[in-house]
Design an enzyme around this catalytic site. Structure first.
Site, PDB file in Angstrom:
ATOM      1  CG  ASN A  14      -1.749   1.206   1.381  1.00 25.47           C
ATOM      2  OD1 ASN A  14      -1.782   2.048   0.482  1.00 25.47           O
ATOM      3  ND2 ASN A  14      -2.447   1.330   2.508  1.00 25.47           N
ATOM      4  CD1 TRP A  15       3.349   0.895  -2.941  1.00 25.54           C
ATOM      5  CD2 TRP A  15       3.345   2.034  -4.871  1.00 25.54           C
ATOM      6  NE1 TRP A  15       3.941   0.106  -3.902  1.00 25.54           N
ATOM      7  CE2 TRP A  15       3.952   0.780  -5.092  1.00 25.54           C
ATOM      8  CE3 TRP A  15       3.229   2.921  -5.949  1.00 25.54           C
ATOM      9  CZ2 TRP A  15       4.444   0.388  -6.344  1.00 25.54           C
ATOM     10  CZ3 TRP A  15       3.713   2.541  -7.202  1.00 25.54           C
ATOM     11  CH2 TRP A  15       4.317   1.286  -7.385  1.00 25.54           C
ATOM     12  CE  LYS A  16      -0.232   3.109   4.802  1.00 24.95           C
ATOM     13  NZ  LYS A  16      -0.137   3.188   6.256  1.00 24.95           N
ATOM     14  CG  HIS A 106      -5.855   1.535   5.293  1.00 24.58           C
ATOM     15  ND1 HIS A 106      -5.445   2.490   6.188  1.00 24.58           N
ATOM     16  CD2 HIS A 106      -4.807   0.713   5.099  1.00 24.58           C
ATOM     17  CE1 HIS A 106      -4.181   2.259   6.513  1.00 24.58           C
ATOM     18  NE2 HIS A 106      -3.773   1.183   5.871  1.00 24.58           N
ATOM     19  CD  GLU A 108      -3.075   5.231   6.759  1.00 20.60           C
ATOM     20  OE1 GLU A 108      -3.062   5.279   5.517  1.00 20.60           O
ATOM     21  OE2 GLU A 108      -2.140   4.730   7.423  1.00 20.60           O
ATOM     22  CD  GLU A 178      -3.216  -2.632   7.219  1.00 15.38           C
ATOM     23  OE1 GLU A 178      -2.085  -2.734   6.750  1.00 15.38           O
ATOM     24  OE2 GLU A 178      -3.979  -1.690   6.954  1.00 15.38           O
ATOM     25  N   GLY A 184       2.637   2.404  10.762  1.00 15.59           N
ATOM     26  CA  GLY A 184       3.532   3.544  10.610  1.00 15.59           C
ATOM     27  C   GLY A 184       4.208   3.969  11.901  1.00 15.59           C
ATOM     28  CB  SER A 224       5.594  -1.581  11.960  1.00  9.90           C
ATOM     29  OG  SER A 224       5.148  -0.262  12.194  1.00  9.90           O
ATOM     30  N   GLY A 245       3.055  -1.056   4.264  1.00 12.64           N
ATOM     31  CA  GLY A 245       3.110   0.367   3.953  1.00 12.64           C
ATOM     32  C   GLY A 245       4.540   0.789   3.651  1.00 12.64           C
ATOM     33  N   GLY A 246       5.218   1.321   4.656  1.00 14.10           N
ATOM     34  CA  GLY A 246       6.561   1.881   4.473  1.00 14.10           C
ATOM     35  C   GLY A 246       7.531   0.983   3.715  1.00 14.10           C
TER      36      GLY A 246
HETATM   37  P1  13P Z   1       3.191   0.416   7.647  1.00 21.17           P
HETATM   38  O1  13P Z   1       3.748  -0.870   7.066  1.00 21.17           O
HETATM   39  O2  13P Z   1       3.902   1.642   7.146  1.00 21.17           O
HETATM   40  O3  13P Z   1       3.073   0.342   9.127  1.00 21.17           O
HETATM   41  O4  13P Z   1       1.684   0.548   7.077  1.00 21.17           O
HETATM   42  C1  13P Z   1       0.833  -0.535   7.139  1.00 21.17           C
HETATM   43  C2  13P Z   1      -0.395  -0.217   6.388  1.00 21.17           C
HETATM   44  O5  13P Z   1      -1.175   0.635   6.787  1.00 21.17           O
HETATM   45  C3  13P Z   1      -0.639  -0.926   5.137  1.00 21.17           C
HETATM   46  O6  13P Z   1      -1.929  -0.714   4.675  1.00 21.17           O
END
Ligand code: 13P
Length: 265
Positions: A14-16, A106, A108, A178, A184, A224, A245-246
C-alpha cells in the site's frame, strides 16, 4: 483445521499517498524485474496499490507474463458505477484499467474520511459485483487493545461490513488485520498477537460460514511489517502474508518480503 500450505499467499504494497510518477515507475519496474526471474509457487502473488493518479501507468507497465504473479490494486473506490460524484473513482473504472484488487476499510480512511461500516459494506458489494477483489482491512486502535476488547472490536467490523455476504462472495475476499497502533509507528504486533487475532478472525469466519470456507480465506497482517520481522510473522499458521506500507516503497525491501513469504511457504 488448517490448510496454510494451500491458501493463496500475498504480499501487498500500500503505497498510500507517496512517490512521484517517476519513482512509482522505478518501483514497479524493480518489482517486475525481480518477479520475472523469481521461481514462485502458483498460489503466491504480489500486489501493488499505487496512488490513484499512477494507477493506469503502473498497471499498463506490467507485462502479460507476470499475470497472476503481480497484480494492481486501488487504495479506494466509490460504490457507484458512474455519476455526479466529483473526485471519486468507480470500481468499473478501476477494473477497466486492469486492476484486480481494491483496499476497503483501511484505518486511515475510517479515521480521516469517516467511512462507516455501512459505507464499507456498500463498497464491498459493488466491488464483488464488478468482479474485483476487496482487500477488507480491520484492526483496533491502541485504547481498545489496552482495554483488552480487541477481538470484539474486530468482530464488529467484520459483522457490520462483510458478514451479510453469502458464502460464495465471502470466499472471494482477502482480509487484512492491521492493528492501528502498529501502522507507521515502527511498533509491530508480536507474532503471537498477530496469530491470536488471525485465529480469532478465522474462528469467526468458521462460526458464520463453516470450517472449510474459513480455512481457505487469505488473512494478511499489516503494521510495521518489514524484512527484519516478516519471517516470524509470516510463519504463523494463520498469517498468509502481509499488507505493507513503508517497506513497500523500496523495491529491495518489498521483494525481500516476497522472498521471505516464499521461504516460509
Ligand atoms: P506500515 O507498514 O507503514 O506500518 O503501514 C501498514 C499499512 O497501513 C498498510 O496498509
Amino acid at each position: 483445521m488448517n490448510n496454510k500450505s494451500t491458501r493463496r499467499k500475498i504480499v501487498a504494497g500500500n503505497w498510500k499517498m507517496n512517490l512521484n510518477s517517476h519513482q512509482a515507475m522505478e518501483l514497479v519496474t524493480g518489482i517486475s524485474t525481480y518477479l520475472e526471474n523469481a521461481e514462485l509457487p502458483k498460489h503466491h502473488e504480489a500486489i501493488v496499490c499505487p496512488p490513484m493518479p499512477y494507477l493506469f501507468l503502473v498497471s499498463n507497465s506490467i507485462s502479460e507474463e507476470l499475470e497472476g504473479k503481480l497484480s494492481v490494486g486501488a487504495q479506494n473506490c466509490y460504490p457507484e458505477a458512474s455519476g455526479a460524484y466529483t473526485g471519486e473513482a468507480a470500481p468499473e473504472m478501476i477494473a477497466d484499467i486492469g486492476c484486480q484488487y481494491v483496499l476497503v476499510g483501511h484505518s486511515e480512511r475510517r479515521k480521516y474520511f469517516g467511512e462507516s461500516h455501512d459505507f464499507l459494506a456498500q463498497k464491498v458489494n459493488k466491488l464483488l459485483q464488478t468482479g474485483l477483489t476487496p482487500i477488507f482491512c480491520c484492526g483496533e486502535p491502541l485504547e481498545i487493545r489496552e482495554a483488552g476488547t480487541h477481538e470484539t472490536y474486530v468482530a464488529t467490523q467484520l459483522r457490520e461490513s462483510i458478514f451479510h455476504l453469502d458464502a460464495t462472495d465471502l470466499a472471494r475476499l482477502v482480509i487484512a488485520y492491521e492493528p492501528v497502533w502498529a501502522i507507521g509507528t515502527g511498533k509491530t504486533a508480536s507474532p503471537e498477537q498477530a496469530q491470536d487475532m488471525h485465529a480469532a478472525i478465522r474462528n469467526l469466519l468458521a462460526a458464520q460460514y463453516g470450517d472449510e470456507l474459513a480455512d481457505g480465506v487469505t488473512l494478511l497482517y499489516g503494521g510495521s511489517c518489514k524484512p527484519a520481522n516478516a519471517h516470524e510473522l509470516f510463519s504463523q499458521k494463520d498469517v498468509d502474508g502481509g499488507l505493507i506500507g513503508g517497506a513497500s516503497l523500496k523495491a529491495d525491501s518489498f521483494t525481500k518480503l516476497i522472498e521471505i513469504l516464499n521461504e516460509v511457504g
